[in-house]
Motif scaffolding. Structure first.
Motif, short mmCIF file in Angstrom:
data_model
loop_
_atom_site.label_atom_id
_atom_site.label_comp_id
_atom_site.label_asym_id
_atom_site.label_seq_id
_atom_site.Cartn_x
_atom_site.Cartn_y
_atom_site.Cartn_z
N ASN A 189 -1.65 -2.33 -0.48
CA ASN A 189 -0.46 -1.55 -0.85
C ASN A 189 0.22 -2.11 -2.10
N ASP A 193 1.42 5.65 1.86
CA ASP A 193 2.43 6.42 1.14
C ASP A 193 1.75 6.99 -0.10
N LYS A 197 1.34 6.81 -7.84
CA LYS A 197 2.14 6.23 -8.93
C LYS A 197 1.55 4.90 -9.38
N VAL A 198 1.25 4.03 -8.41
CA VAL A 198 0.69 2.72 -8.74
C VAL A 198 -0.73 2.87 -9.28
N TRP A 225 -4.91 0.83 0.23
CA TRP A 225 -3.61 1.38 0.62
C TRP A 225 -3.71 1.93 2.04
N ALA A 279 2.51 9.25 -2.43
CA ALA A 279 3.23 9.34 -3.70
C ALA A 279 3.29 7.98 -4.38
N GLU A 280 3.56 6.93 -3.61
CA GLU A 280 3.61 5.59 -4.19
C GLU A 280 2.22 5.14 -4.61
N ASN A 329 0.19 12.77 -12.57
CA ASN A 329 0.70 11.54 -13.18
C ASN A 329 -0.08 11.16 -14.43
#
Length: 225
Positions: free
Chosen positions: A183, A11, A17-18, A161, A13-14, A54
């Motif tokens: 992840n 994922d 972000k992380v 990830w 986008a996730e 970000n």
């Protein structure tokens, strides 16, 4: 120099972000902060756009202000070290996608920065950048990702990830680090052993393994005769 590997099934986008939080926790001054972001070439452009967006959106300023995301580094020498590593990379051909210039004014501030085109000839390839500076790499496959991730003298934390079961198993088995988070962001939990390999040390703290490090075992042997 903890790796953060992103594969096509993730994922994005996730992950981006992380990744931002993982790189900039404690203003980038964390031993388990992700530092080298290794992305499969098929999703490298998309991840780069998300990640740079970000990182660029983070607010640098007074750490007592609730609107601030990034405060100062701990010392003048600490910021000077970050400046030197980024300038060395740029001088030798690396590109800065955001940040890269010390913030003017009082305090040892350095902005969230993303650097690409890092090569083994550059100091930051081997040195730990102890500030909010991310190295971004593109690789053709999982073999190249694991090879690059392991090409460091350190081995504390690592992140991978992917939603592919086979890839998860390979990362868990083959990443040379005391901790592999799939992840998710490397975190120190009291219930889990914490420690590294290679130049990141040996032994563990926390959890039952950590408690046993502080125990003095007594051996008692009685002759059966």
């Amino acid at each position: 120099s903890d790796p953060f590997v992103v594969m096509p099934s993730a994922d994005l986008a996730e992950a981006a972000k992380v990744a931002t939080k993982a790189r900039c926790q404690n203003n980038g001054q964390s031993c388990i902060a992700a530092k080298r972001f290794i992305v499969h070439e098929s999703v490298a452009a998309e991840f780069q756009d998300l990640f740079v967006k970000n990182m660029s959106a983070l607010v640098v300023g007074d750490p007592f202000d609730d609107q601030t995301d990034i405060g100062p580094l701990a010392t003048e020498q600490g910021r000077d070290d970050v400046v030197e590593l980024v300038e060395d990379a740029v001088t030798q051909g690396a590109s800065v996608l955001c940040g890269g210039t010390p913030v003017a004014g009082p305090g040892w501030f350095y902005p969230p920065t993303v650097v690409t085109g890092v090569t083994p000839a550059m100091k930051m390839y081997r040195a730990e950048v102890f500030g909010p500076v991310a190295q971004l790499y593109s690789v053709p496959d999982i073999d190249a990702a694991i090879t690059l991730a392991n090409d460091t003298d350190f081995g504390l934390g690592s992140n991978a990830w992917t939603n592919d079961p086979g890839e998860r198993e390979r990362f868990a088995d083959e990443l040379e680090a005391g901790q592999v988070f799939i992840n998710g962001m490397t975190t120190s939990y009291p219930s889990l052993p914490f420690g590294g390999v290679k130049r990141s040390g040996y032994g563990r703290e926390l959890a039952d393994l950590g408690i046993k490090e502080f125990c003095n075992a007594k051996t008692v042997w009685v002759s059966p005769g």
